[in-house]
Design a protein around this motif. Structure first.
Motif, PDB file in Angstrom:
ATOM      1  N   ALA A  48      -1.872   9.377 -11.312  1.00  0.00           N
ATOM      2  CA  ALA A  48      -2.957   8.390 -11.318  1.00  0.00           C
ATOM      3  C   ALA A  48      -4.275   9.143 -11.449  1.00  0.00           C
TER       4      ALA A  48
ATOM      5  N   LYS B  84       0.840  -1.184   0.000  1.00  0.00           N
ATOM      6  CA  LYS B  84       0.000   0.000   0.000  1.00  0.00           C
ATOM      7  C   LYS B  84       0.876   1.235   0.000  1.00  0.00           C
TER       8      LYS B  84
ATOM      9  N   VAL C  38       7.256   6.956  -6.943  1.00  0.00           N
ATOM     10  CA  VAL C  38       5.825   6.656  -6.867  1.00  0.00           C
ATOM     11  C   VAL C  38       5.408   5.870  -8.096  1.00  0.00           C
ATOM     12  N   GLN C  39       5.856   6.317  -9.271  1.00  0.00           N
ATOM     13  CA  GLN C  39       5.501   5.617 -10.506  1.00  0.00           C
ATOM     14  C   GLN C  39       6.073   4.197 -10.503  1.00  0.00           C
TER      15      GLN C  39
ATOM     16  N   LEU D 156      -1.981  11.868  -5.797  1.00  0.00           N
ATOM     17  CA  LEU D 156      -1.448  11.378  -7.068  1.00  0.00           C
ATOM     18  C   LEU D 156      -2.258  11.917  -8.240  1.00  0.00           C
TER      19      LEU D 156
ATOM     20  N   GLN E  93      -0.948  -0.432  -4.172  1.00  0.00           N
ATOM     21  CA  GLN E  93      -2.255   0.202  -4.232  1.00  0.00           C
ATOM     22  C   GLN E  93      -2.290   1.426  -3.322  1.00  0.00           C
ATOM     23  N   PRO E  94      -2.573   2.617  -3.870  1.00  0.00           N
ATOM     24  CA  PRO E  94      -2.662   3.807  -3.005  1.00  0.00           C
ATOM     25  C   PRO E  94      -3.987   3.838  -2.244  1.00  0.00           C
TER      26      PRO E  94
ATOM     27  N   TRP F 196       6.578   2.226  -7.892  1.00  0.00           N
ATOM     28  CA  TRP F 196       5.778   1.372  -7.020  1.00  0.00           C
ATOM     29  C   TRP F 196       4.395   1.120  -7.590  1.00  0.00           C
ATOM     30  N   LEU F 197       3.820   2.092  -8.277  1.00  0.00           N
ATOM     31  CA  LEU F 197       2.528   1.858  -8.921  1.00  0.00           C
ATOM     32  C   LEU F 197       2.659   0.808 -10.021  1.00  0.00           C
ATOM     33  N   ASP F 198       3.759   0.861 -10.773  1.00  0.00           N
ATOM     34  CA  ASP F 198       3.992  -0.127 -11.828  1.00  0.00           C
ATOM     35  C   ASP F 198       4.201  -1.524 -11.257  1.00  0.00           C
TER      36      ASP F 198
ATOM     37  N   LEU G 119      -4.373   8.680  -3.197  1.00  0.00           N
ATOM     38  CA  LEU G 119      -4.807   8.730  -4.593  1.00  0.00           C
ATOM     39  C   LEU G 119      -5.228  10.145  -4.987  1.00  0.00           C
TER      40      LEU G 119
END
Length: 119
Positions: A83, A4, A59-60, A77, A68-69, A62-64, A74
């Motif tokens: 996002a 998260k 951040v990008q 972001l 999950q934020p 970890w999102l890739d 979110l």
């Protein structure tokens, strides 16, 4: 292991300060985390540039990799363009409760009865 991107609270009493971190979903809010991605200081004004600070590249990353934020993160972001957050709408939340509706109906009935008796 589900990851998260969430807030970890710091600061003193009545003076909140939050770190934006990547953590295992099972770890406590202010407990162990994997990496610090930024910070959020709600005590600053909304137009202040230092209110929300993000490391966009990490951040990008970890999102890739599937992190999950949370809803609050979110929002940050979405403002940064990393996002998209869909606007939520709950029209039932604004309606008064059952008892309040009953009281309003009773009050309206009494007003109607009083108006009919006055005529």
């Amino acid at each position: 292991m589900s990851l998260k991107i969430r807030l970890a609270r710091g600061g003193s009493k009545k003076r909140p300060y939050y770190q934006i971190v990547v953590a295992d979903a099972r770890s406590p809010r202010d407990g162990r985390f994997i990496e610090k991605l930024g910070s959020w200081n709600p005590m600053l004004g909304k137009d202040d540039a230092n209110r929300t600070v993000l490391n966009n590249e990490r951040v990008q990353h970890w999102l890739d990799n599937g992190a999950q934020p949370t809803d609050r993160v979110l929002r940050f972001l979405n403002e940064a363009g990393l996002a998209t957050r869909e606007a939520r709408n709950n029209p039932n939340k604004a309606k008064p409760g059952k008892k309040a509706q009953e009281r309003a109906a009773e009050k309206a009935q009494k007003a109607a009865d009083a108006a009919a008796a006055a005529e």
